[in-house]
Scaffold this motif. Structure first.
Motif, PDB file in Angstrom:
ATOM      1  N   ASP A   1      17.835   8.121 -11.797  1.00  0.00           N
ATOM      2  CA  ASP A   1      17.606   7.645 -13.160  1.00  0.00           C
ATOM      3  C   ASP A   1      18.819   7.762 -14.069  1.00  0.00           C
ATOM      4  OD1 ASP A   1      17.647  10.367 -13.386  1.00  0.00           O
ATOM      5  OD2 ASP A   1      15.640  10.560 -14.234  1.00  0.00           O
TER       6      ASP A   1
ATOM      7  N   ALA B   1       6.917  10.627  -8.779  1.00  0.00           N
ATOM      8  CA  ALA B   1       6.578   9.247  -8.439  1.00  0.00           C
ATOM      9  C   ALA B   1       6.185   9.158  -6.968  1.00  0.00           C
ATOM     10  CB  ALA B   1       7.756   8.308  -8.702  1.00  0.00           C
TER      11      ALA B   1
ATOM     12  N   LEU C   1       6.302   6.371  -4.087  1.00  0.00           N
ATOM     13  CA  LEU C   1       6.841   5.053  -3.743  1.00  0.00           C
ATOM     14  C   LEU C   1       6.002   4.363  -2.673  1.00  0.00           C
ATOM     15  CD1 LEU C   1      10.665   5.899  -3.644  1.00  0.00           C
ATOM     16  CD2 LEU C   1       9.267   5.176  -5.586  1.00  0.00           C
TER      17      LEU C   1
ATOM     18  N   TRP D   1      13.578   0.540  -3.563  1.00  0.00           N
ATOM     19  CA  TRP D   1      13.005   0.915  -4.855  1.00  0.00           C
ATOM     20  C   TRP D   1      14.151   1.288  -5.778  1.00  0.00           C
ATOM     21  CZ3 TRP D   1      11.088   2.724  -0.206  1.00  0.00           C
ATOM     22  CH2 TRP D   1       9.768   2.398   0.109  1.00  0.00           C
TER      23      TRP D   1
ATOM     24  N   TRP E   1      14.988   2.373  -9.999  1.00  0.00           N
ATOM     25  CA  TRP E   1      14.470   2.771 -11.306  1.00  0.00           C
ATOM     26  C   TRP E   1      14.933   1.766 -12.356  1.00  0.00           C
ATOM     27  CZ3 TRP E   1      10.990   6.122 -13.010  1.00  0.00           C
ATOM     28  CH2 TRP E   1      10.983   6.472 -14.354  1.00  0.00           C
TER      29      TRP E   1
ATOM     30  N   ASP F   1      13.537   0.226 -16.417  1.00  0.00           N
ATOM     31  CA  ASP F   1      12.556   0.158 -17.510  1.00  0.00           C
ATOM     32  C   ASP F   1      11.471   1.229 -17.389  1.00  0.00           C
ATOM     33  OD1 ASP F   1      13.910  -2.070 -18.560  1.00  0.00           O
ATOM     34  OD2 ASP F   1      12.790  -3.417 -17.243  1.00  0.00           O
ATOM     35  N   GLY F   2      11.852   2.434 -16.995  1.00  0.00           N
ATOM     36  CA  GLY F   2      10.914   3.542 -16.964  1.00  0.00           C
ATOM     37  C   GLY F   2      10.018   3.631 -15.754  1.00  0.00           C
ATOM     38  N   LYS F   3      10.268   2.820 -14.723  1.00  0.00           N
ATOM     39  CA  LYS F   3       9.467   2.928 -13.498  1.00  0.00           C
ATOM     40  C   LYS F   3      10.257   2.397 -12.310  1.00  0.00           C
ATOM     41  CE  LYS F   3       6.968  -1.386 -14.336  1.00  0.00           C
ATOM     42  NZ  LYS F   3       5.644  -1.979 -14.509  1.00  0.00           N
ATOM     43  N   PHE F   4       9.746   2.683 -11.105  1.00  0.00           N
ATOM     44  CA  PHE F   4      10.394   2.199  -9.889  1.00  0.00           C
ATOM     45  C   PHE F   4       9.904   0.794  -9.575  1.00  0.00           C
ATOM     46  CE2 PHE F   4      11.133   6.728  -9.298  1.00  0.00           C
ATOM     47  CZ  PHE F   4      12.450   6.713  -8.865  1.00  0.00           C
ATOM     48  N   ARG F   5      10.844  -0.094  -9.336  1.00  0.00           N
ATOM     49  CA  ARG F   5      10.516  -1.468  -8.944  1.00  0.00           C
ATOM     50  C   ARG F   5      10.816  -1.616  -7.459  1.00  0.00           C
ATOM     51  NH1 ARG F   5       8.812  -4.052 -13.391  1.00  0.00           N
ATOM     52  NH2 ARG F   5       9.790  -3.420 -15.330  1.00  0.00           N
ATOM     53  N   GLN F   6       9.865  -2.240  -6.732  1.00  0.00           N
ATOM     54  CA  GLN F   6       9.991  -2.360  -5.278  1.00  0.00           C
ATOM     55  C   GLN F   6      10.390  -3.772  -4.877  1.00  0.00           C
ATOM     56  OE1 GLN F   6       6.379  -2.349  -2.873  1.00  0.00           O
ATOM     57  NE2 GLN F   6       7.339  -0.892  -1.477  1.00  0.00           N
TER      58      GLN F   6
END
Length: 197
Positions: free
Chosen positions: A91, A132, A134, A178, A180, A182-187
């Motif tokens: 992050d 988190a 994943l 994955w 990080w 905008d505040g979250k993990f994108r896959q």
């Protein structure tokens, strides 16, 4: 207009104004000392390497220990097994996280993996905690080749194309990433052709 008469210089009054080699040497030495001292002074507004590092070294600079974490994985009495880990600052806060691939240690078969991200508070004695998930076990996939590079988690996921495929022999492979944002993990998933792996 009255003028003050000029004072005539005498040899005795000018004796101290003559330059001698000793005077030049003393002046040159003093100037060299001033220039050298100025070279050691750094501007207060400049960015230094120390200012860019985390405020303090210590527990927060060490990646969390995957073996010391408690995972939200229900193994129905069987022990949990951490099969792979990777570390890196995901992050951008200057403190490394640990990514852990965990599954139930059932003793036979191929139990599915869950992939968790761990962080650790800088306070002394703080335990690593899961922040988190994943990959979760209901997806029935096995994780291999777990890495962290450039703030991105990457893993190969082995799975099954249908319920008739034996649990011993996954026939589907995906590359999962994955990151990080905008505040979250994108896959991001990339499928491979279905085949026995």
């Amino acid at each position: 207009m009255l003028h003050t008469p000029a004072t005539l210089a005498t040899p005795d009054t000018l004796a101290h104004t003559r330059t001698r080699p000793l005077h030049w040497l003393a002046t040159a030495t003093a100037m060299a000392a001033v220039i050298a001292a100025a070279g050691f002074v750094q501007p207060a507004t400049g960015s230094t390497a120390a200012a860019e590092e985390p405020a303090a070294k210590g527990p927060q600079a060490t990646a969390p220990d995957a073996a010391a974490a408690a995972y939200p994985l229900d193994c129905k009495g069987a022990p949990q097994a951490v099969t792979a880990t990777a570390q890196g600052d995901l992050d951008g806060d200057g403190r490394p996280e640990t990514v852990a691939a965990v599954r139930c240690d059932a003793g036979s078969g191929t139990p599915p993996h869950a992939i968790y991200v761990l962080t650790q508070d800088p306070a002394e004695g703080a335990r690593p905690r899961v922040v988190a998930t994943l990959l979760d076990t209901p997806q029935r996939q096995t994780a291999t080749e777990l890495t962290v590079r450039d703030r991105t988690v990457t893993a190969s996921l082995l799975g099954y194309s249908g319920p008739e495929v034996p649990r011993c022999c996954p026939d589907k492979k995906q590359l999962a990433k994955w990151r990080w944002a905008d505040g979250k993990f994108r896959q991001e998933l990339t499928d491979s052709a279905a085949r026995s792996v």
